[in-house]
Design an enzyme around this catalytic site. Structure first.
Site, PDB file in Angstrom:
ATOM      1  N   HIS A  55       0.844  -1.081   0.122  1.00 42.22           N
ATOM      2  CA  HIS A  55      -0.008  -0.063   0.116  1.00 42.22           C
ATOM      3  C   HIS A  55       0.819   1.214   0.125  1.00 42.22           C
ATOM      4  CE1 HIS A  55      -3.667  -2.221   1.683  1.00 42.22           C
ATOM      5  NE2 HIS A  55      -3.908  -2.073   0.501  1.00 42.22           N
ATOM      6  N   GLU A 140      -5.574  -7.732   3.923  1.00 43.22           N
ATOM      7  CA  GLU A 140      -5.225  -9.054   4.833  1.00 43.22           C
ATOM      8  C   GLU A 140      -5.988  -9.857   5.572  1.00 43.22           C
ATOM      9  OE1 GLU A 140      -2.431  -9.641   8.810  1.00 43.22           O
ATOM     10  OE2 GLU A 140      -1.938  -7.905   7.596  1.00 43.22           O
ATOM     11  N   THR A 179      -1.576  -8.288  11.260  1.00 44.45           N
ATOM     12  CA  THR A 179      -0.343  -8.034  11.553  1.00 44.45           C
ATOM     13  C   THR A 179       0.120  -6.412  11.489  1.00 44.45           C
ATOM     14  OG1 THR A 179       0.679  -7.844   9.215  1.00 44.45           O
ATOM     15  CG2 THR A 179       0.541 -10.125  10.325  1.00 44.45           C
ATOM     16  N   ASN A 239      -0.670   0.153   8.443  1.00 46.92           N
ATOM     17  CA  ASN A 239       0.437   0.506   9.430  1.00 46.92           C
ATOM     18  C   ASN A 239       1.027   1.822   9.659  1.00 46.92           C
ATOM     19  OD1 ASN A 239       3.524   0.857   8.208  1.00 46.92           O
ATOM     20  ND2 ASN A 239       2.163  -0.558   6.913  1.00 46.92           N
TER      21      ASN A 239
END
Length: 323
Positions: A55, A140, A179, A239
């Site tokens: 991403h 994910e 994750t 993230n």
């Protein structure tokens, strides 16, 4: 068009830049990008990629220029060209379909995501119902839930979801996590679940990957001592978005997600004497360098690199690309 007068060095006010360590690419992202690059080198263009390989807009545009074609589904790919599955992982049905079509496919799923898939299958085989902590619709999460039959996994996004969750029948429970989550937010959700279901076992290892954890710890240190933290990363990077949230919770007066230096509103730096800079796990170091250069054009900036975890993890490429 506004014409900006060049700033004379004497007019630049001092600014300290604290640079997070670690930052930027993790081993899983680096591996995924290399898989696309090597596939183009070995098989020629075009090489198809199902979903964004990682991403980050800059990474995707660079690979497009090399000959990668990004598509939403296998239906958009011809049978006679290689296809790469993104680092986020895919439902089991995707490689099964590729095999039926006799396609050459390369799986760039991060090994740490694959580990979550294996754990979920192990729990399912043992008769457990799996609680997956993650964000609905994230590739994910879609990939992990697609490893097992519908109904085998319940998705929990918030503490409120954890409070409302009802065990299906009398099944024993297990859990896994996306994750790239916030370590602290996930701990709050787990605390709510374990209060309601004390027998809930721990995973063998933490599912939140080492790179996510390390980058969040690094940005916590920035947040404690910086008025503003700039996180380089794309809006669809989970993230990277989490790093902004972590910086604010750690005490930063402001934290912003920027694709690159051109997305900085320099008014954000009014009154800022210490600026923190970091990057999500899918953002190239080149973007950090360009951001620092842009700051230095406007300020008398001193760069101080924070001490943090030194990452030495590497993941092997598929054998077909290294033979």
């Amino acid at each position: 068009m506004t014409v900006h007068q060049p700033i004379h060095p004497a007019e630049k006010r001092p600014l300290t830049i604290r640079l997070a360590t670690p930052r930027g690419f993790c081993a899983g992202v680096d591996r995924a990008i290399q898989i696309v690059e090597r596939a183009i080198e070995k098989y020629g263009a075009p090489v198809y990629v199902r979903h964004e390989i990682v991403h980050n807009r800059h990474v995707v545009e660079r690979l497009k220029a090399m000959g990668a074609v990004f598509v939403k589904e296998l239906d958009d790919c011809p049978d006679d060209r290689p296809v790469v599955f993104s680092a986020h992982g895919v439902p089991k049905s995707v490689p099964e379909t590729a095999k039926k079509r006799e396609m050459l496919y390369l799986d760039a799923t991060c090994p740490l995501v694959s580990k979550v898939h294996v754990e979920a299958e192990r729990h399912f085989a043992a008769g457990r119902h799996i609680i997956l902590i993650g964000h609905a619709g994230h590739p994910e999460v879609v990939g992990t839930m697609g490893q097992l039959p519908v109904g085998a996994i319940s998705l929990i996004e918030t503490v409120e979801d954890a409070e409302a969750f009802e065990r299906p029948g009398d099944q024993p429970l297990a859990y896994a996590t996306q994750t790239t989550l916030s370590v602290d937010d996930t701990a709050e959700i787990l605390a709510a679940l374990k209060r309601r279901f004390p027998e809930l076992p721990d995973p063998h290892k933490e599912d939140i990957c080492y790179a996510t954890t390390n980058r969040q710890e690094a940005v916590k240190r920035l947040g404690e001592g910086c008025e503003l933290v700039l996180v380089v990363g794309s809006k669809n990077s989970s993230n990277s978005v989490r790093l902004v949230e972590v910086a604010m919770k750690a005490g930063a007066r402001d934290a912003r997600l920027v694709d690159d230096a051109s997305h900085v509103d320099w008014a954000w730096l009014d009154g800022v004497s210490t600026l923190g800079i970091t990057a999500g796990a899918s953002a190239p170091e080149k973007l950090i360098v360009e951001l620092i250069d842009a700051v230095r054009e406007r300020f008398d900036a001193e760069v101080v690199e924070d001490s943090g975890a030194r990452e030495t993890v590497t993941f092997k490429l598929p054998r077909v690309l290294t033979a």
